[in-house]
Design a protein around this motif. Structure first.
Motif, PDB file in Angstrom:
ATOM      1  N   TRP A 158       0.812  -1.214   0.000  1.00  0.00           N
ATOM      2  CA  TRP A 158       0.000   0.000   0.000  1.00  0.00           C
ATOM      3  C   TRP A 158       0.846   1.264   0.000  1.00  0.00           C
ATOM      4  O   TRP A 158       0.367   2.344  -0.399  1.00  0.00           O
ATOM      5  CB  TRP A 158      -0.919   0.002   1.214  1.00  0.00           C
ATOM      6  CG  TRP A 158      -0.174  -0.033   2.533  1.00  0.00           C
ATOM      7  CD1 TRP A 158       0.252  -1.136   3.193  1.00  0.00           C
ATOM      8  CD2 TRP A 158       0.247   1.093   3.306  1.00  0.00           C
ATOM      9  NE1 TRP A 158       0.903  -0.788   4.341  1.00  0.00           N
ATOM     10  CE2 TRP A 158       0.921   0.584   4.450  1.00  0.00           C
ATOM     11  CE3 TRP A 158       0.120   2.466   3.162  1.00  0.00           C
ATOM     12  CZ2 TRP A 158       1.464   1.405   5.412  1.00  0.00           C
ATOM     13  CZ3 TRP A 158       0.667   3.293   4.132  1.00  0.00           C
ATOM     14  CH2 TRP A 158       1.321   2.765   5.244  1.00  0.00           C
ATOM     15  N   ASP A 196      -6.698   1.480  -2.360  1.00  0.00           N
ATOM     16  CA  ASP A 196      -5.843   0.285  -2.243  1.00  0.00           C
ATOM     17  C   ASP A 196      -6.339  -0.628  -1.137  1.00  0.00           C
ATOM     18  O   ASP A 196      -6.327  -1.866  -1.266  1.00  0.00           O
ATOM     19  CB  ASP A 196      -4.408   0.717  -1.987  1.00  0.00           C
ATOM     20  CG  ASP A 196      -3.443  -0.442  -2.043  1.00  0.00           C
ATOM     21  OD1 ASP A 196      -3.097  -0.974  -0.967  1.00  0.00           O
ATOM     22  OD2 ASP A 196      -3.020  -0.833  -3.144  1.00  0.00           O
ATOM     23  N   TYR A 197      -6.777  -0.066  -0.015  1.00  0.00           N
ATOM     24  CA  TYR A 197      -7.295  -0.873   1.093  1.00  0.00           C
ATOM     25  C   TYR A 197      -8.587  -1.581   0.678  1.00  0.00           C
ATOM     26  O   TYR A 197      -8.805  -2.746   1.025  1.00  0.00           O
ATOM     27  CB  TYR A 197      -7.568   0.024   2.296  1.00  0.00           C
ATOM     28  CG  TYR A 197      -8.189  -0.713   3.468  1.00  0.00           C
ATOM     29  CD1 TYR A 197      -7.421  -1.509   4.311  1.00  0.00           C
ATOM     30  CD2 TYR A 197      -9.555  -0.614   3.723  1.00  0.00           C
ATOM     31  CE1 TYR A 197      -7.997  -2.188   5.389  1.00  0.00           C
ATOM     32  CE2 TYR A 197     -10.148  -1.287   4.783  1.00  0.00           C
ATOM     33  CZ  TYR A 197      -9.359  -2.065   5.614  1.00  0.00           C
ATOM     34  OH  TYR A 197      -9.932  -2.740   6.673  1.00  0.00           O
ATOM     35  N   TYR A 198      -9.435  -0.893  -0.090  1.00  0.00           N
ATOM     36  CA  TYR A 198     -10.691  -1.513  -0.519  1.00  0.00           C
ATOM     37  C   TYR A 198     -10.430  -2.636  -1.522  1.00  0.00           C
ATOM     38  O   TYR A 198     -11.067  -3.684  -1.472  1.00  0.00           O
ATOM     39  CB  TYR A 198     -11.596  -0.454  -1.150  1.00  0.00           C
ATOM     40  CG  TYR A 198     -12.878  -1.000  -1.704  1.00  0.00           C
ATOM     41  CD1 TYR A 198     -13.922  -1.342  -0.860  1.00  0.00           C
ATOM     42  CD2 TYR A 198     -13.043  -1.179  -3.079  1.00  0.00           C
ATOM     43  CE1 TYR A 198     -15.111  -1.852  -1.375  1.00  0.00           C
ATOM     44  CE2 TYR A 198     -14.218  -1.698  -3.588  1.00  0.00           C
ATOM     45  CZ  TYR A 198     -15.252  -2.011  -2.749  1.00  0.00           C
ATOM     46  OH  TYR A 198     -16.415  -2.520  -3.261  1.00  0.00           O
ATOM     47  N   ARG A 200      -7.626  -4.432  -1.865  1.00  0.00           N
ATOM     48  CA  ARG A 200      -6.885  -5.549  -1.275  1.00  0.00           C
ATOM     49  C   ARG A 200      -7.717  -6.274  -0.239  1.00  0.00           C
ATOM     50  O   ARG A 200      -7.402  -7.352   0.171  1.00  0.00           O
ATOM     51  CB  ARG A 200      -5.593  -5.035  -0.643  1.00  0.00           C
ATOM     52  CG  ARG A 200      -4.559  -4.589  -1.665  1.00  0.00           C
ATOM     53  CD  ARG A 200      -3.335  -4.063  -0.986  1.00  0.00           C
ATOM     54  NE  ARG A 200      -2.381  -3.522  -1.936  1.00  0.00           N
ATOM     55  CZ  ARG A 200      -1.412  -4.213  -2.536  1.00  0.00           C
ATOM     56  NH1 ARG A 200      -1.269  -5.472  -2.255  1.00  0.00           N
ATOM     57  NH2 ARG A 200      -0.595  -3.650  -3.386  1.00  0.00           N
TER      58      ARG A 200
END
Length: 200
Positions: A158, A196-198, A200
């Motif tokens: 990330w 990126d968090y969503y 991954r």
């Protein structure tokens, strides 16, 4: 008659006890120790290997396939792909916003005149092209920056998205001044981290 092929539990011989003391409890059966290694806590997990079970053989890659993979993983290709995707997405977004905007085709010289369909379509096309160009530039900058950062760090996590988002947002915002550049850096970095968090 006894059957020689029938397995019998083997018990270990108990240690001799001193006279006058109670006899020690019998030791556990040997097959219980074996079960601990098979299904108990002492069981070791086995690594699944498809090849050991007769899996599908994978033929070696040809030089053409390797070359195509290298091209698709290169930074220029990723930047070009992001540019095309951003252009299409930006054009669609621009046309959508122009379709719900009541000021499309509005003439300030004659505010009471109803715009024609040709004028509305012209304004929608101009806004769509403008959004498409901006999205394409941002997409190409972000993708190219992320690829360079990933190649430099040698990691794919990330942090690459956050760093590339900060660089892209800062580069776009610095045209309006230092404050706008800092805000753009922080905003793009936070947005990139959230995306990126969503994903991954």
């Amino acid at each position: 008659a006894e059957r020689p092929w029938v397995c019998k539990p083997i018990m270990a011989a108990p240690p001799p006890s001193a006279p006058g003391e109670p006899a020690p409890p019998p030791p556990p059966l040997q097959y219980s120790v074996l079960l601990q290694h098979l299904v108990g806590d002492k069981r070791q997990p086995r690594v699944w290997d498809p090849a050991a079970l007769g899996g599908i053989p994978c033929p070696p890659k040809s030089e053409e396939q390797k070359m195509v993979e290298r091209v698709m993983e290169s930074c220029p290709f990723k930047a070009a792909l992001a540019c095309v995707g951003g252009f299409v997405l930006g054009g669609a977004f621009g046309i959508f916003t122009a379709g719900i905007d009541t000021n499309v085709g509005f003439d300030p010289k004659d505010p009471y005149r109803t715009p024609t369909a040709k004028e509305v379509l012209k304004d929608m096309g101009q806004r769509g092209i403008s959004y498409a160009k901006n999205f394409a530039i941002v997409g190409a900058m972000f993708s190219c920056t992320e690829c360079v950062v990933e190649s430099y760090r040698g990691k794919s996590d990330w942090k690459n998205s956050v760093i590339s988002g900060c660089i892209t947002g800062g580069a776009i915002g610095f045209r309006a001044g230092l404050k706008a550049g800092v805000i753009g850096c922080g905003g793009f970095a936070a947005f990139s981290a959230a995306v990126d968090y969503y994903l991954r």
